[in-house]
Enzyme design. Structure first.
Site, PDB file in Angstrom:
ATOM      1  N   HIS A   1       0.788  -1.362  -0.022  1.00 11.65           N
ATOM      2  CA  HIS A   1       0.190  -0.128  -0.001  1.00 11.65           C
ATOM      3  C   HIS A   1       0.808   1.135   0.076  1.00 11.65           C
ATOM      4  O   HIS A   1       1.818   1.120   0.701  1.00 11.65           O
ATOM      5  CB  HIS A   1      -0.892  -0.211   1.183  1.00 11.65           C
ATOM      6  CG  HIS A   1      -2.016   0.866   1.314  1.00 11.65           C
ATOM      7  ND1 HIS A   1      -1.616   2.371   1.788  1.00 11.65           N
ATOM      8  CD2 HIS A   1      -3.307   1.028   1.190  1.00 11.65           C
ATOM      9  CE1 HIS A   1      -2.673   2.883   2.022  1.00 11.65           C
ATOM     10  NE2 HIS A   1      -3.885   2.187   1.341  1.00 11.65           N
TER      11      HIS A   1
ATOM     12  N   ASP B   1       3.135  -4.692   8.351  1.00 15.39           N
ATOM     13  CA  ASP B   1       1.923  -4.076   7.963  1.00 15.39           C
ATOM     14  C   ASP B   1       0.645  -4.893   8.018  1.00 15.39           C
ATOM     15  O   ASP B   1       0.545  -5.723   7.164  1.00 15.39           O
ATOM     16  CB  ASP B   1       1.969  -3.348   6.647  1.00 15.39           C
ATOM     17  CG  ASP B   1       0.706  -2.393   6.380  1.00 15.39           C
ATOM     18  OD1 ASP B   1      -0.463  -2.958   6.997  1.00 15.39           O
ATOM     19  OD2 ASP B   1       0.532  -1.927   5.257  1.00 15.39           O
TER      20      ASP B   1
ATOM     21  N   GLN C   1      -4.367  -5.673   6.597  1.00 16.12           N
ATOM     22  CA  GLN C   1      -5.126  -6.302   6.058  1.00 16.12           C
ATOM     23  C   GLN C   1      -5.494  -7.831   6.985  1.00 16.12           C
ATOM     24  O   GLN C   1      -6.106  -8.292   6.497  1.00 16.12           O
ATOM     25  CB  GLN C   1      -5.006  -6.655   4.737  1.00 16.12           C
ATOM     26  CG  GLN C   1      -5.174  -5.234   3.831  1.00 16.12           C
ATOM     27  CD  GLN C   1      -6.617  -4.736   3.674  1.00 16.12           C
ATOM     28  OE1 GLN C   1      -7.636  -5.606   3.934  1.00 16.12           O
ATOM     29  NE2 GLN C   1      -7.078  -3.694   3.272  1.00 16.12           N
TER      30      GLN C   1
ATOM     31  N   LYS D   1     -10.400  -0.932  10.457  1.00 18.22           N
ATOM     32  CA  LYS D   1     -10.628  -2.133   9.353  1.00 18.22           C
ATOM     33  C   LYS D   1     -11.317  -3.380  10.274  1.00 18.22           C
ATOM     34  O   LYS D   1     -11.353  -4.307   9.680  1.00 18.22           O
ATOM     35  CB  LYS D   1      -9.440  -2.569   8.841  1.00 18.22           C
ATOM     36  CG  LYS D   1      -9.101  -1.014   7.751  1.00 18.22           C
ATOM     37  CD  LYS D   1      -7.891  -1.615   6.813  1.00 18.22           C
ATOM     38  CE  LYS D   1      -7.300  -0.613   6.132  1.00 18.22           C
ATOM     39  NZ  LYS D   1      -8.017  -0.079   4.985  1.00 18.22           N
TER      40      LYS D   1
ATOM     41  N   CYS E   1      -4.603   2.535  -3.730  1.00 19.33           N
ATOM     42  CA  CYS E   1      -3.170   3.058  -2.929  1.00 19.33           C
ATOM     43  C   CYS E   1      -2.219   2.087  -3.404  1.00 19.33           C
ATOM     44  O   CYS E   1      -1.490   1.828  -2.228  1.00 19.33           O
ATOM     45  CB  CYS E   1      -3.528   2.984  -1.566  1.00 19.33           C
ATOM     46  SG  CYS E   1      -4.770   4.249  -1.056  1.00 19.33           S
TER      47      CYS E   1
HETATM   48  C1  LIG Z   1      -2.075  -2.822   3.674  1.00 19.25           C
HETATM   49  C2  LIG Z   1      -2.448  -1.776   3.853  1.00 19.25           C
HETATM   50  N1  LIG Z   1      -1.765  -1.132   4.575  1.00 19.25           N
HETATM   51  C3  LIG Z   1      -1.957   0.358   4.919  1.00 19.25           C
HETATM   52  C4  LIG Z   1      -3.244   0.702   4.985  1.00 19.25           C
HETATM   53  C5  LIG Z   1      -3.660   2.139   5.389  1.00 19.25           C
HETATM   54  O1  LIG Z   1      -4.368   1.908   6.211  1.00 19.25           O
HETATM   55  P1  LIG Z   1      -4.928   3.570   6.889  1.00 19.25           P
HETATM   56  O2  LIG Z   1      -5.576   4.237   5.798  1.00 19.25           O
HETATM   57  O3  LIG Z   1      -6.057   2.682   7.954  1.00 19.25           O
HETATM   58  O4  LIG Z   1      -3.862   4.081   7.602  1.00 19.25           O
HETATM   59  C6  LIG Z   1      -4.170   0.043   4.126  1.00 19.25           C
HETATM   60  C7  LIG Z   1      -5.398   0.542   3.641  1.00 19.25           C
HETATM   61  O5  LIG Z   1      -6.202  -0.025   3.108  1.00 19.25           O
HETATM   62  C8  LIG Z   1      -3.832  -1.331   3.639  1.00 19.25           C
HETATM   63  O6  LIG Z   1      -4.648  -2.042   3.072  1.00 19.25           O
END
Ligand SMILES: Cc1ncc(COP(=O)(O)O)c(C=O)c1O
Length: 403
Positions: free
Chosen positions: A120, A195, A198, A221, A360
């Site tokens: 992301h 990270d 998900q 999430k 993203c």
């Molecule tokens: C794999 C991953 N990392 C980071 C993020 C960023 O999350 P946030 O927008 O809650 O900071 C997302 C959001 O969809 C994501 O799917």
């Protein structure tokens, strides 16, 4: 073996009773954010009616209650991922958590970070920003099934200070072997950031077993409120970090010419904390524990098997998910004759919420899928097989109507 009744579960989520364009809502955008159970919604109201005060400062009754709520939430979250409370830093979301690490880790000129093509933007941009100051940034490649090139981690440049990787891709649903990646990183004295945005909502995470030095996830999430997230920092790594933001509550003593900072986790929590968010996330975790992460994982496996089976009846579809060794509850695809935004728009007319675009993850979509965008349905444990059928039928209908 799944041990819950999805129809009963759905009763706990008021929004799932909604109608959209006269159709029952089919919410398949859970990768973006999840819906909230009544326990969390009511809990937030309860918080403001019974607990609200600024925590950790005043000594009056309500301030004590707010402090207790905040401390309790941290304990629940620590237990949820098998960490200690002092290893849990509250942040706004995964994005802030990763940015925090990028500011707090003291990089020297010539050192490198290895991110991956599956990330992301929030796990790409903080490193590209540091590249402007001389940090080396490498992108670990993927094969044709979107599995990471694990050989990279065996022969990393010696200057690599940090490897950073998504536990689960938000585009393909690929579940990476982060335990192995962390172990390979450690064998070359490199730190490992995972990270878990998900993955944390869908599977049991044990940071000790995984071996991550940092783990980031977002409350919103995983049934929690917006604006609260978590950064786990291993207690052996924390002393090596510098401050991120400075201000109230992250200090022990302030003199004009000498500042003594607070211990972890306050060290990284400057300013008035999001107690409502932490409290709400604690309630979300109670709910998830009640259902059981193992149940959630098994249920979603069954749901995805059903979806993949019925998706075989859709003509002219390219599917990008489900190709890796391990995959989550994400279905990324395109219909040959429709733009992904048109697919999302036309499904919405039938009450079905999906996401379309770059997700993203523009480098992955453009450089690896060679696309201008993709459509994505992302499931959670409150989705049903009937909803999977409505989604598949919806795709077939829009192909007939507009394809
Ligand atoms: C794999 C991953 N990392 C980071 C993020 C960023 O999350 P946030 O927008 O809650 O900071 C997302 C959001 O969809 C994501 O799917």
């Amino acid at each position: 073996m799944v041990n819950f009744d999805v129809y009963k579960i759905r009763e706990d989520f008021p929004i799932l009773k909604s109608k959209v364009n006269d159709y029952p809502l089919v919410f398949l955008d859970n990768g973006a954010t999840s819906q909230k159970p009544r326990r969390v919604i009511d809990g937030i109201k309860y918080f403001y009616e019974n607990i609200n005060a600024n925590p950790m400062r005043s000594i009056h009754h309500l301030a004590e209650k707010a402090t207790e709520a905040y401390v309790d939430a941290r304990e629940k979250i620590a237990k949820f991922i098998n960490a200690s409370p002092e290893e849990i830093v509250f942040v706004r979301n995964t994005t802030e958590a990763i940015n925090l690490v990028s500011f707090a880790l003291p990089f020297k000129r010539g050192e490198r970070v290895a991110t991956t093509y599956l990330e992301h933007h929030s796990n790409i941009l903080p490193w590209l920003k540091l590249k402007e100051n001389g940090l080396g940034v490498d992108f670990v490649d993927v094969d044709e099934n979107f599995d990471l090139d694990m050989d990279y981690y065996k022969e990393m440049p010696a200057e690599t200070k940090l490897v950073t990787v998504a536990h689960e891709s938000n585009v393909t649903g690929t579940i990476n072997d982060v335990k192995k990646i962390c172990s390979l990183a450690h064998s070359s004295d490199t730190l490992c950031l995972v990270d878990a945005a998900q993955s944390a909502p869908h599977m049991k995470i044990d940071v000790n077993d995984m071996g991550a030095d940092f783990l980031a996830f977002s409350g919103h999430k995983m049934l929690g409120p917006l604006g609260i997230g978590v950064l786990y920092i291993n207690k052996n790594v924390a002393p090596k970090l510098r401050t991120f933001m400075t201000g109230g509550e992250m200090i022990k003593s302030v003199k004009i010419n000498k500042v003594e900072y607070a211990d972890m986790p306050s060290f990284f929590e400057a300013g008035t904390q999001n107690v409502e968010g932490a409290y709400g996330l604690g309630l979300a975790i109670d709910y998830l524990n009640g259902v059981g992460l193992n149940n959630i994982e098994s249920y979603e496996k069954g749901l995805m098997a059903h979806l993949y089976q019925s998706s075989k009846t859709i003509k002219d579809i390219d599917i990008y998910s489900g190709r890796s060794k391990k995959n989550g509850a994400i279905f990324a695809f395109n219909l040959k004759k429709l733009h992904p935004h048109d697919i999302a728009y036309l499904l919405d007319k039938k009450g079905i919420a999906i996401r379309s675009g770059f997700h993203c993850a523009q480098p992955f979509i453009e450089d690896k899928l060679h696309l201008e965008g993709a459509a994505r349905a992302s499931m959670y444990f409150y989705n049903t097989k009937e909803e999977m059928d409505a989604f598949v039928n919806g795709l077939k209908e829009i192909q007939v109507e507009y394809g």
